[in-house]
Design a protein around this motif. Structure first.
Motif, PDB file in Angstrom:
ATOM      1  N   ASN A 247       0.852  -1.187   0.000  1.00 27.14           N
ATOM      2  CA  ASN A 247       0.000   0.000   0.000  1.00 27.14           C
ATOM      3  C   ASN A 247       0.888   1.238   0.000  1.00 27.14           C
ATOM      4  O   ASN A 247       1.406   1.650   1.040  1.00 27.14           O
ATOM      5  N   ASP A 275      -3.118  -2.750  -4.508  1.00 27.74           N
ATOM      6  CA  ASP A 275      -4.100  -2.783  -3.430  1.00 27.74           C
ATOM      7  C   ASP A 275      -5.492  -2.784  -4.048  1.00 27.74           C
ATOM      8  O   ASP A 275      -5.894  -1.841  -4.723  1.00 27.74           O
ATOM      9  N   ASN A 276      -6.236  -3.862  -3.781  1.00 30.35           N
ATOM     10  CA  ASN A 276      -7.538  -3.994  -4.441  1.00 30.35           C
ATOM     11  C   ASN A 276      -8.637  -3.189  -3.763  1.00 30.35           C
ATOM     12  O   ASN A 276      -9.798  -3.262  -4.159  1.00 30.35           O
ATOM     13  N   LYS A 277      -8.283  -2.405  -2.736  1.00 30.30           N
ATOM     14  CA  LYS A 277      -9.293  -1.569  -2.088  1.00 30.30           C
ATOM     15  C   LYS A 277      -9.542  -0.284  -2.878  1.00 30.30           C
ATOM     16  O   LYS A 277     -10.462   0.464  -2.579  1.00 30.30           O
ATOM     17  N   TYR A 278      -8.685  -0.010  -3.877  1.00 35.48           N
ATOM     18  CA  TYR A 278      -8.793   1.232  -4.619  1.00 35.48           C
ATOM     19  C   TYR A 278      -9.128   0.951  -6.084  1.00 35.48           C
ATOM     20  O   TYR A 278      -8.743  -0.096  -6.622  1.00 35.48           O
ATOM     21  N   ILE A 309     -14.489  -7.693  -3.226  1.00 33.72           N
ATOM     22  CA  ILE A 309     -14.472  -6.235  -3.127  1.00 33.72           C
ATOM     23  C   ILE A 309     -13.871  -5.633  -4.390  1.00 33.72           C
ATOM     24  O   ILE A 309     -14.420  -4.706  -4.989  1.00 33.72           O
ATOM     25  N   SER A 310     -12.712  -6.159  -4.811  1.00 36.42           N
ATOM     26  CA  SER A 310     -12.065  -5.606  -5.999  1.00 36.42           C
ATOM     27  C   SER A 310     -12.884  -5.872  -7.255  1.00 36.42           C
ATOM     28  O   SER A 310     -12.750  -5.174  -8.254  1.00 36.42           O
TER      29      SER A 310
END
Length: 329
Positions: A247, A275-278, A309-310
């Motif tokens: 990250n 980062d797969n949160k973005y 999520i991603s």
């Protein structure tokens, strides 16, 4: 493709390696070569021309997709059948203490096993060099927190700081790279697919992975500098990857620090674990950071994790939906 596709795609979170070549400003050669059509899997791996950092990429760089942690014959065979061209190992097979078990006593059996297995299935390797040997570390460091380290590879030892004997570490790196560079001098017996890309440490600024230094910026910079020089002395054509971060938003201060020390002179590729949160794996942020610090080098994404999520949902995905989400990324 047998049942391997389902086995690889049906898990809820999949660690992948993608060699995406981006650049800021004037693009270097790796990012300007258009990708060739994918090569269908074959039971007999073809021999691919070796790429060099100085002469620019050969066909090897047309294949930007790979898998991580191919530690078994079964996983390597499945990867070949999926058409995978690259593999990234875990941090331990190429660690100092595993190869040089005591000063001057070298045992290459573990890294040899990985290189032999990868080349048997036509997969190019990007090893991670770990600079840890307990017999060296114990001469100037205290042991780290076992409770933290047990979350990561215990083969890396219980100290995980900057080597005490940097000259000894450099000698190990030269010997390691020499064994797999394919120049015919002290090569591993039977070497057919030379190793031409080396990553210096894995996520050094993530505490649960292991780098326990109290002065992470200066110590990692020293490790990177010494590693780069040693790698290039053994194989001037080798490509050196900067250690990645999971990250960059969280670790921006660390990377800004090593770059301010001059780290850009000691790597060929900026490396990132997406980062797969973005959105877009946060690559726009990474490219902006590189531009801010004048990093006009290729960017390789050597790890990303797929999750619901991603993929834009919190519901379980079918195998077909996983495949589509991966192709989209």
């Amino acid at each position: 493709m047998r049942s391997c596709t389902r086995r690889l795609l049906s898990i809820s979170s999949l660690a992948l390696m993608v060699l995406m070549l981006f650049a800021c400003g004037k693009a270097p050669p790796p990012s300007t070569v258009p990708p060739s059509p994918p090569v269908p899997p074959s039971a007999t791996p073809e021999k691919i021309p070796t790429a060099t950092a100085t002469a620019g990429p050969e066909n090897v760089y047309a294949y930007h997709f790979g898998l991580m942690d191919l530690g078994s014959e079964e996983s390597a065979r499945d990867a070949m059948e999926l058409g995978v061209q690259w593999g990234r190992d875990t941090a331990w097979p190429f660690s100092w203490g595993l190869v040089e078990k005591e000063k001057g006593a070298f045992d290459f059996s573990e890294p040899d096993r990985f290189v032999q297995m990868f080349q048997a299935y036509g997969i190019r390797m990007t090893p991670v060099i770990s600079p840890y040997a307990d017999w060296d570390q114990s001469t100037c460091h205290e042991k780290g927190d076992e409770a933290i380290f047990e979350k990561a590879e215990m083969q890396l030892g219980l100290y995980r700081q900057k080597p005490c004997d940097m000259d000894g570490y450099a000698a190990f790196v030269r010997r390691l790279v020499e064994r797999y560079d394919g120049d015919g001098v002290e090569d591993m017996p039977g070497l057919e697919m030379p190793v031409k890309a080396w990553e210096v440490l894995n996520e050094p600024f993530a505490g649960d992975v292991g780098f326990a230094s109290r002065d992470k910026v200066n110590d990692y910079f020293d490790i990177l500098r010494v590693s780069y020089v040693a790698i290039k002395e053994a194989d001037p054509e080798a490509i050196v990857l900067l250690a990645s971060t999971p990250n960059l938003r969280m670790d921006r201060e660390y990377y800004a620090g090593i770059l301010q020390l001059g780290a850009a002179d000691y790597f060929d590729v900026f490396n990132y674990h997406a980062d797969n949160k973005y959105p877009d794996l946060d690559l726009p942020f990474v490219l902006s950071f590189m531009q801010d610090y004048g990093i006009d080098k290729p960017l390789w994404v050597t790890e990303f994790e797929m999750s619901e999520i991603s993929a834009g949902t919190d519901a379980p995905l079918t195998d077909e939906e996983w495949a589509w989400a991966m192709a989209k990324e």
